[in-house]
Design an enzyme around this catalytic site. Structure first.
Site, PDB file in Angstrom:
ATOM      1  CG  ASP A  77      16.547  68.788  78.083  1.00 13.80           C
ATOM      2  OD1 ASP A  77      16.983  69.498  77.801  1.00 13.80           O
ATOM      3  OD2 ASP A  77      16.235  67.586  77.490  1.00 13.80           O
ATOM      4  CG  HIS A 128      12.147  70.609  77.845  1.00 10.56           C
ATOM      5  ND1 HIS A 128      12.466  69.807  76.993  1.00 10.56           N
ATOM      6  CD2 HIS A 128      11.899  69.532  78.501  1.00 10.56           C
ATOM      7  CE1 HIS A 128      12.850  69.026  76.887  1.00 10.56           C
ATOM      8  NE2 HIS A 128      12.722  68.797  78.319  1.00 10.56           N
ATOM      9  CG  HIS A 229      17.753  66.311  83.185  1.00 12.10           C
ATOM     10  ND1 HIS A 229      18.447  65.510  82.106  1.00 12.10           N
ATOM     11  CD2 HIS A 229      16.738  66.286  82.283  1.00 12.10           C
ATOM     12  CE1 HIS A 229      17.844  64.039  81.518  1.00 12.10           C
ATOM     13  NE2 HIS A 229      17.038  65.050  81.241  1.00 12.10           N
TER      14      HIS A 229
END
Length: 709
Positions: A77, A128, A229
């Site tokens: 992410d 996102h 991440h």
């Protein structure tokens, strides 16, 4: 039109800053995070289901999907990040693993090459959002905007669209609540699969490599969507964990694959085509340009900050040294100069001012002859002077040929070896000529600059120009005097040795700033040019924005012409070379280049006030204003001026200075495009007299007249 192009450039500059702020989440970003809410509205099958939520059906209920056993979908992410995303991609490539990168529009637009690399190396890309807001706070319109902007960037970066979406701040499916579930349903109605996770590495906490591996490892042989991440801070632990986790899980028989491959579904990517592709490319390119321009602006801002502080510091120091030197009781230029001088007054349509100008000269306490050169006036200027019937005042008439030609004509008619020049809208104090000629006791002095002051300072524009004259002109002249590179003898009050004028060919018509041109020529010929602070002249400054623009436009453009004309001094020897390698760079830097960069301060001020840290921005601007106020106050003290006019200094910095910036920018454009600027005559009102005359309501300066017999 004269305002249009500079205004467009400033607007474009601000637009680039705003675009940069947009992709750095400084503009239109919402950083609120929703607190947990009840789950009564969330279907039970969603709360107990898999990490992929399919709410795309308009009629049927939402369903969830799980990842098959022995398959892992690594998800990353918040990227792409220029440091950590390449390292993650390198690690995945090393172990022939694939995953899904849920990118934000802000990061993807700044690093589009990394998005392209993700696609080229077989990874899937999901949305996102653009600015990473908590969508439970947002309206449907804002949600659509976040999705469309995110897709726009993907089209521009890699030429694709995607059907995968991960909400910011999401977790497991059983964490869905009454606030987030309506968003998920709406996202589904827009054609997206919502992807959360069922295994959280918690790498964002940076708990250590071992802890990340433990938390990312699925139980038994279960399939998993693992949250990691590749952006948002130091991800060295994530990269290190991947280097251990990937081979370890591969040995256990796990496959690292894309989401759609794990589910046996068609690829989430579809090509972006037509206008959507073009618009995406344009947006990504615009972001790239804004990033580069902003980097240049930041460097320019730092440079201008250093220059401003250095200039103010140098100006204060050298002005102090100059005042201390010339105000010593034992200071002298040499034996007192008492021989008569010629005063030249070029005039073109000066009927409102010429009588006051000539009368102020008649009040001089020094022997002079007065020559008024009428440059083809159509308003009876010459007749007004002749009608005064004053002794030792001559009128020379000529066809309109411009100020330089008028001055050269006056020099030809002058009787004496020192020539004082002034404007037809200026008045002298009785001691002005005497103070102006004393430096000629030094045979090295070829010219002397006087102290020009604004007479009509009662208006706001006049007060601003008064500050500029005292601080920006006369304080500068003290500094340039000591540095030996005085750039300009003001047309309103200056004196010249006639031999020096003859040696350089007199006043030139090559530029629109004949006063700057002749001053530079004298420097190159080896003459000293000095400043006489007590030789005060009171001039009428423009009283409207239009007139002010015309005057400063001519000054700025003329100064550029003069610098270009004398550019060869940089490579010459002797006095010319000394001026060229010291004076020309100094004058160019502080009179032409630095003022052009100075608007950056105001652009960043405006940006900071609206979008940035307002408190720090205001504090920084006030810091700059304080420095300027200190310099202005010192300049007013040196010139023995009343400090009351400094009340308008903050407003001058906000409004008046901006006009000067645009004037200079317009001058640059004229110079670079090869345009020609004609001399522009300002309309005068004749309201200026010497201080004593102004107080008594008269425009002459008294009766103590000492003309040459």
């Amino acid at each position: 039109m004269r305002y249009l192009l500079p205004s467009l450039l400033l607007v474009a500059l601000l637009a680039m800053l705003m675009l940069r702020g947009y992709v750095h989440s400084e503009i239109l970003a919402d950083h609120r995070v929703q607190a947990p809410a009840p789950t009564t509205q969330v279907p039970a099958n969603v709360l107990k289901g898999g990490p992929v939520i399919d709410a795309r059906s308009d009629t049927g209920p939402a369903k969830t999907l799980r990842i098959p056993d022995r398959k892992i979908v690594l998800t990353f992410d918040d990227g792409p990040d220029p440091v950590w995303t390449p390292r993650v991609l390198d690690t995945l490539k090393r172990y022939d693993a694939h995953g899904v990168f849920f990118v934000t529009g802000t990061m993807a637009s700044r690093y589009p090459g990394l998005v392209q690399r993700m696609v080229d190396e077989g990874h899937e890309v999901g949305l996102h959002t653009f600015n990473h807001p908590d969508l439970s706070f947002q309206t449907p319109g804002r949600i659509d905007w976040e999705l469309s902007q995110n897709q726009l960037v993907l089209a521009g970066a890699a030429g694709i669209r995607t059907s995968l979406f991960r909400p910011p701040y999401s977790s497991f499916s059983d964490a869905m609540d009454n606030k987030s579930w309506p968003v998920t349903r709406y996202i589904g109605s827009r054609g997206y699969l919502t992807v959360v996770n069922n295994t959280d590495s918690e790498d964002w906490k940076r708990p250590g490599v071992r802890a990340i591996i433990e938390r990312a490892t699925p139980k038994g042989e279960q399939g998993a969507i693992i949250l990691m991440h590749d952006s948002g801070g130091d991800r060295s632990q994530t990269v290190a964990a991947l280097n251990s986790f990937l081979p370890k899980m591969a040995q256990r028989g796990y496959e690292f694959t894309n989401l759609t491959a794990a589910l046996g579904a068609p690829s989430a990517h579809t090509p972006a085509t037509g206008f959507a592709l073009l618009k995406g490319k344009a947006f990504v390119n615009a972001v790239s340009v804004s990033e580069r321009i902003t980097d240049v602006l930041v460097v320019g801002l730092a440079a201008i900050g250093v220059l401003v502080i250095a200039r103010f510091g140098l100006m204060l120091l050298l002005s102090f040294m100059h005042a201390r030197r010339v105000r010593r009781k034992d200071f002298s230029w040499g034996p007192p100069v008492a021989r008569p001088v010629s005063v030249l007054v070029p005039a073109y349509n000066e009927r409102e001012c010429i009588a006051a100008t000539v009368r102020s000269l008649m009040a001089s306490d020094y022997p002079i002859e007065i020559i008024v050169i009428d440059d083809g006036s159509t308003d009876g200027t010459a007749d007004i002077v002749q009608a005064l019937r004053l002794p030792n005042v001559r009128v020379v008439r000529q066809r309109n040929a411009g100020k330089p030609a008028a001055l050269n004509n006056g020099i030809a008619h002058a009787r004496y070896d020192i020539v004082v020049m002034m404007d037809g809208d200026t008045v002298f104090e009785p001691a002005t000529v005497r103070e102006l000629v004393q430096p000629f006791a030094d045979p090295r002095v070829g010219a002397v600059a006087g102290n020009a002051k604004v007479g009509n300072r009662d208006s706001l524009i006049g007060a601003w120009q008064h500050i500029e004259y005292v601080m920006g002109f006369n304080l500068d002249r003290r500094m340039y005097d000591l540095l030996g590179c005085m750039p300009t003898i003001p047309g309103a009050v200056g004196a010249f040795r006639r031999d020096a004028l003859d040696r350089v060919g007199g006043m030139s018509e090559d530029t629109l700033a004949e006063d700057t041109d002749i001053t530079m020529a004298l420097h190159r010929d080896g003459w000293r040019v000095v400043y006489a602070e007590n030789a005060r002249a009171w001039t009428e400054a423009p009283e409207s924005v239009q007139q002010l623009w015309s005057q400063r436009y001519r000054w700025s453009y003329g100064t550029m012409q003069a610098i270009w004309k004398h550019r060869r001094a940089v490579i010459e020897r002797g006095p010319s070379g000394r001026f060229g390698r010291v004076g020309l760079p100094f004058v160019s830097l502080f009179m032409v280049v630095a003022p052009l960069l100075a608007p950056l301060i105001d652009v960043f001020l405006l940006y900071g006030l609206v979008f940035g840290p307002t408190g720090k921005t205001v504090a920084a601007w006030f810091g700059v204003l304080v420095v300027q106020a200190v310099c202005a106050a010192y300049a007013f003290r040196l010139d023995r001026e009343r400090m009351v006019h400094l009340i308008s200094l903050p407003l001058q910095q906000i409004l008046y200075r901006q006009l000067m910036y645009v004037v200079l920018l317009q001058s640059w454009i004229t110079a670079l495009t090869g345009g020609r600027l004609r001399w522009q005559k300002l309309r005068r009102t004749g309201v200026v007299g010497t201080p004593g005359a102004q107080q008594s309501g008269r425009t002459d300066a008294g009766r103590d007249r000492r003309p040459v017999a």
